[in-house]
Design a protein around this motif. Structure first.
Motif, short mmCIF file in Angstrom:
data_model
loop_
_atom_site.label_atom_id
_atom_site.label_comp_id
_atom_site.label_asym_id
_atom_site.label_seq_id
_atom_site.Cartn_x
_atom_site.Cartn_y
_atom_site.Cartn_z
N VAL B 92 32.74 33.78 33.06
CA VAL B 92 33.67 32.90 33.78
C VAL B 92 35.08 33.01 33.18
N ALA B 93 35.15 32.96 31.85
CA ALA B 93 36.47 33.03 31.20
C ALA B 93 37.16 34.34 31.54
N SER B 94 36.40 35.42 31.58
CA SER B 94 36.99 36.73 31.83
C SER B 94 37.47 36.85 33.27
N VAL B 95 36.66 36.39 34.21
CA VAL B 95 37.07 36.48 35.62
C VAL B 95 38.33 35.64 35.85
N VAL B 96 38.32 34.42 35.35
CA VAL B 96 39.48 33.53 35.56
C VAL B 96 40.73 34.12 34.89
N SER B 97 40.57 34.60 33.65
CA SER B 97 41.73 35.12 32.92
C SER B 97 42.25 36.40 33.54
N MET B 98 41.34 37.28 33.93
CA MET B 98 41.80 38.53 34.55
C MET B 98 42.55 38.24 35.84
N TRP B 99 42.00 37.31 36.60
CA TRP B 99 42.66 36.95 37.86
C TRP B 99 44.03 36.32 37.57
N ALA B 100 44.07 35.41 36.60
CA ALA B 100 45.31 34.70 36.29
C ALA B 100 46.39 35.66 35.80
N ILE B 101 46.01 36.58 34.93
CA ILE B 101 47.02 37.52 34.40
C ILE B 101 47.55 38.40 35.53
N GLN B 102 46.65 38.86 36.39
CA GLN B 102 47.10 39.69 37.53
C GLN B 102 48.06 38.88 38.42
N ILE B 116 42.77 40.10 46.35
CA ILE B 116 42.54 41.43 45.75
C ILE B 116 42.35 41.28 44.23
N SER B 117 43.21 40.48 43.62
CA SER B 117 43.13 40.28 42.16
C SER B 117 41.77 39.68 41.78
N LEU B 118 41.32 38.72 42.60
CA LEU B 118 40.03 38.09 42.30
C LEU B 118 38.88 39.11 42.43
N ALA B 119 38.98 39.95 43.46
CA ALA B 119 37.94 40.97 43.66
C ALA B 119 37.92 41.95 42.49
N VAL B 120 39.11 42.37 42.04
CA VAL B 120 39.21 43.30 40.90
C VAL B 120 38.60 42.64 39.66
N ALA B 121 38.95 41.36 39.47
CA ALA B 121 38.46 40.65 38.28
C ALA B 121 36.93 40.54 38.31
N ILE B 122 36.40 40.08 39.43
CA ILE B 122 34.94 39.90 39.51
C ILE B 122 34.23 41.26 39.37
N GLY B 123 34.77 42.26 40.07
CA GLY B 123 34.14 43.59 40.03
C GLY B 123 34.10 44.16 38.63
N SER B 124 35.25 44.18 37.94
CA SER B 124 35.27 44.82 36.63
C SER B 124 34.46 44.03 35.60
N VAL B 125 34.55 42.70 35.64
CA VAL B 125 33.78 41.92 34.66
C VAL B 125 32.29 42.06 34.94
N PHE B 126 31.93 42.09 36.22
CA PHE B 126 30.51 42.22 36.56
C PHE B 126 29.94 43.55 36.05
N VAL B 127 30.67 44.64 36.28
CA VAL B 127 30.19 45.96 35.84
C VAL B 127 29.97 45.96 34.32
N ILE B 128 30.99 45.49 33.58
CA ILE B 128 30.89 45.45 32.11
C ILE B 128 29.72 44.56 31.69
N TYR B 129 29.66 43.37 32.28
CA TYR B 129 28.63 42.40 31.91
C TYR B 129 27.23 42.97 32.17
N TYR B 130 27.09 43.58 33.34
CA TYR B 130 25.78 44.11 33.74
C TYR B 130 25.35 45.26 32.83
N VAL B 131 26.24 46.22 32.62
CA VAL B 131 25.90 47.39 31.79
C VAL B 131 25.56 46.95 30.36
N PHE B 132 26.38 46.08 29.81
CA PHE B 132 26.17 45.70 28.41
C PHE B 132 24.91 44.84 28.23
N THR B 133 24.67 43.92 29.13
CA THR B 133 23.50 43.05 28.93
C THR B 133 22.21 43.74 29.37
N LYS B 134 22.29 44.48 30.46
CA LYS B 134 21.06 45.07 31.02
C LYS B 134 20.62 46.32 30.25
#
Lengths: 507, 146
Positions: B92-102, B116-134
């Motif tokens: 949550v912190a990453s999505v909000v912060s990435m969106w806010a900075i953009q 667009i910024s929100l989509a970029v934020a959710i997409g990039s954080v999700f990929v990182i989160y998924y790869v690292f945890t899974k």
């Protein structure tokens, strides 16, 4: 001779080449991600090698290791962030080259330099393993102490405009390195009441903080358009052929630099506890010292990155010398490979060269092929990485890099305090760099601090038993120590001598 | 007005030496040997820099004046990002912060850019989160949200 040929042919089987080709891009991605070290990449791979035959498993390990170290140079050149600690000094001239619109030239230069460094390292590993391992064994605590002192004499070369600030930065790095459990005595020191500091400060977090965060802040200053615009990177003149030729020329213009740096890397890699993080700084300093134009270093001199990248790659092979010959893992990656060998039922040590000679020599030979493939793939990967970064608008690039720095500093130890420390280092790095402090000496102090402290305290303990009442004598009476003292004195006085020589020449 | 970098540099070095000096506890001889020398050396260098600041100062551009609103926003948001992740969770912190900075760094701030910024934020954080945890079994801090 037959065994070498057989080993080489083993490496060149279609199956092995395909495996390496598939794994190298993954290794490069791992290396290019700040905080995701080569050790982690190899550690992730090792369980998968269990299902492979020993030769293929070890070949995969060498491919991933070479690729991860190679990938570490991409962010160092493009965003001033060393992807692995082995690329610290690559930032010094690689990033200025990027700012001058010579990023691709730098990326091709490191390809050729890496190739030579890797080849010299592999030759050293195959031909001189046993004698080199014997020399490494003669290094005791006093010698390690002097090695670190020699390392600290590099500060003069990394200081930027003010030597005084460089020395102060180096000492600050040494002080930060004392946070955590003392190497001898086990005292828990300077934790400031934070339990996470008991494990010490993570080098990667500080590296990211000092090198990357200030750059991200500067990038954010002019967010309109792309990174290309905000950092005045122009499109490099000429086509790819011309840029590749420039890279080739940069690497081979000064072959002495290339060979010297590779030998430095090989030798530092052999010393247990030392590694690419030290070798690249020493090689950089020696190149600067030997140059007729030392002022151009730090401003985009390609010889700087030739030195660091050739040294890094030779360190890879050097780190396997004590492991394969003596069964002593001299680096974190070598320790992981120790596990990989054990999984395959191979006991590291002399037995590897008798009972399992074919596997061992195949592993050694695999570095030739792994490095060649890494360089080949790395040329394309570097260009791809460059194009991605250049096309992203700054408003997207800034939070994306911040995300990677947070993930990278967290992933090393799964410790959130490392992330906080990374950001704090970033703020400190931003303030210090604006006050004329170069980040190089701080990081150097941090890298060498634990080696210096351990060498000093253990040396005193040894000295107490050998020279009761005058334990410090042990630091001045051993032959290798004396050689290291002489080298350190020459290294410390060299900038003064060089400045005087330049002044005389100018008159 | 230019900044006397030796003076501020010297004060920072002295501050670090002081902080570590105050933290020196009841350490053993072996635990104290190295840091004691280093703290003394850093304090000495700090004093030398302060003396140099008086005798032969090195002046630099006052960098705080160089910090514009974009830079300040990035600096503050990165701090909020890092500090809030332990409470609201990394995702949550990453999505909000990435969106806010953009959003802060955008030249145009309209609904389309925000989306667009929100989509970029959710997409990039999700990929990182998924790869690292899974796949890498690296689990990020979870907060009261998730």
């Amino acid at each position: 001779m037959d065994i070498f040929l057989e080993a080489f042919l083993n490496v060149l089987s279609i199956k092995n080449i395909i495996a390496m080709t598939l794994l190298i891009p993954l290794g490069m991605m791992a290396g290019a991600l700040p905080g995701f070290t080569a050790t982690m990449a190899v550690a992730i791979l090792v369980p998968f090698t269990f299902a492979m035959n020993p030769i293929m498993g070890l070949i995969c390990v060498s491919a991933v290791y070479c690729a991860a170290i190679y990938g570490g140079a991409f962010p160092a050149i493009l965003i001033n962030t060393p992807g692995t600690p082995s690329s610290i000094a690559t930032c010094f001239d690689g990033y200025p080259m990027t700012l001058q619109g010579r990023a691709q030239e730098a990326l091709f230069t490191i390809a050729f330099a890496s190739l030579v460094g890797g080849f010299i390292g592999t030759i050293g590993l195959i031909a001189f393993s046993l004698p080199l391992a014997k020399i490494a064994l003669k290094f005791g605590p006093p010698e390690y102490f002097w090695v670190s002192i020699f390392g600290l004499t590099i500060i003069a070369g990394l200081s930027g405009d003010s030597l005084l600030k460089g020395i102060a930065g180096g000492v600050l790095g040494l002080l930060i390195s004392t946070i955590g459990i003392a190497p001898v005595g086990g005292d828990v020191r300077f934790t400031f009441g934070i339990a996470s500091f008991q494990g010490g400060v993570e080098l990667i977090s500080v590296l990211i903080g000092f090198f990357c965060i200030p750059e991200v802040f500067k990038m954010a200053k002019d967010p309109v358009g792309s990174y290309l615009k905000s950092t005045n990177i122009g499109h490099e003149g000429g086509g790819y052929r011309e840029v590749i030729y420039k890279g080739f020329k940069n690497a081979f213009t000064d072959t002495i630099n290339l060979v010297r740096s590779s030998i430095i890397g090989l030798f530092v890699g052999i010393l247990p506890g030392a590694g690419g993080n030290i070798a690249n700084l020493i090689a950089y300093n020696e190149t600067k010292r030997a140059s007729k134009d030392p002022e151009s270093f730090g401003k985009g001199n390609p010889q700087g990155i030739v030195a660091t990248e050739s040294a890094d790659k030779a360190t890879i092979m050097g780190s396997f010398v004590p492991l394969l010959t003596l069964g002593v893992p001299g680096s974190p990656v070598a320790a992981v490979v120790y596990g990989a060998l054990m999984i395959q039922g191979l006991n590291p040590g002399p037995e590897l060269f008798t009972k399992h000679a074919e596997i061992t020599y195949t592993f050694m030979m695999s570095f030739f092929v792994a490095m060649a493939l890494t360089v080949l793939i790395g040329m394309f990967a570097g260009v791809l990485f460059y194009q991605i970064i250049m096309r992203l608008p700054v408003r997207v690039l800034v939070p994306a890099i911040l995300l990677l720095t947070i993930v990278g500093s967290y992933a090393v130890r799964n410790n959130y305090m490392d992330v906080i420390f990374m950001l704090a280092s970033g703020y400190l790095g931003y303030v210090l760099s604006n006050l004329g402090f170069s980040p190089g000496p701080v990081v150097l102090g941090l890298v060498l601090g634990p080696i210096a402290e351990k060498g000093l305290v253990q040396g005193f303990l040894m000295g107490n038993s050998m020279f009761p009442g005058t334990p410090w004598l042990i630091f001045f009476t051993r032959p290798i120590s004396i050689v290291l003292i002489v080298i350190s004195v020459i290294s410390a006085l060299w900038p003064i001598y060089a400045a005087r020589r330049r002044r005389r020449a100018a008159l | 007005m230019m900044l006397n970098s030796d003076l501020y540099g010297g004060l920072i070095m002295l501050a670090f030496a002081g902080m570590f000096w105050l933290q020196m506890g009841d350490f053993t001889k072996f635990g104290l040997m190295f840091p004691k020398v280093i703290i003394a050396l850093l304090a000495f260098l700090g004093v030398v820099m302060i003396v140099k600041a008086k005798v032969k100062p090195q002046y630099m551009k006052p960098f705080l004046k160089d910090i514009n609103k974009y830079m300040a926003a990035t600096m503050i948001w990165s701090l909020l990002w890092v500090l809030s992740a332990s409470y609201v969770g990394f995702f949550v912190a990453s999505v909000v912060s990435m969106w806010a900075i953009q959003w802060f760094l955008s030249s145009e701030r309209n609904l389309k850019i925000s989306a667009i910024s929100l989509a970029v934020a959710i997409g990039s954080v999700f990929v990182i989160y998924y790869v690292f945890t899974k796949y890498l079994y690296i689990f990020f801090p979870e907060g009261f949200l998730f």
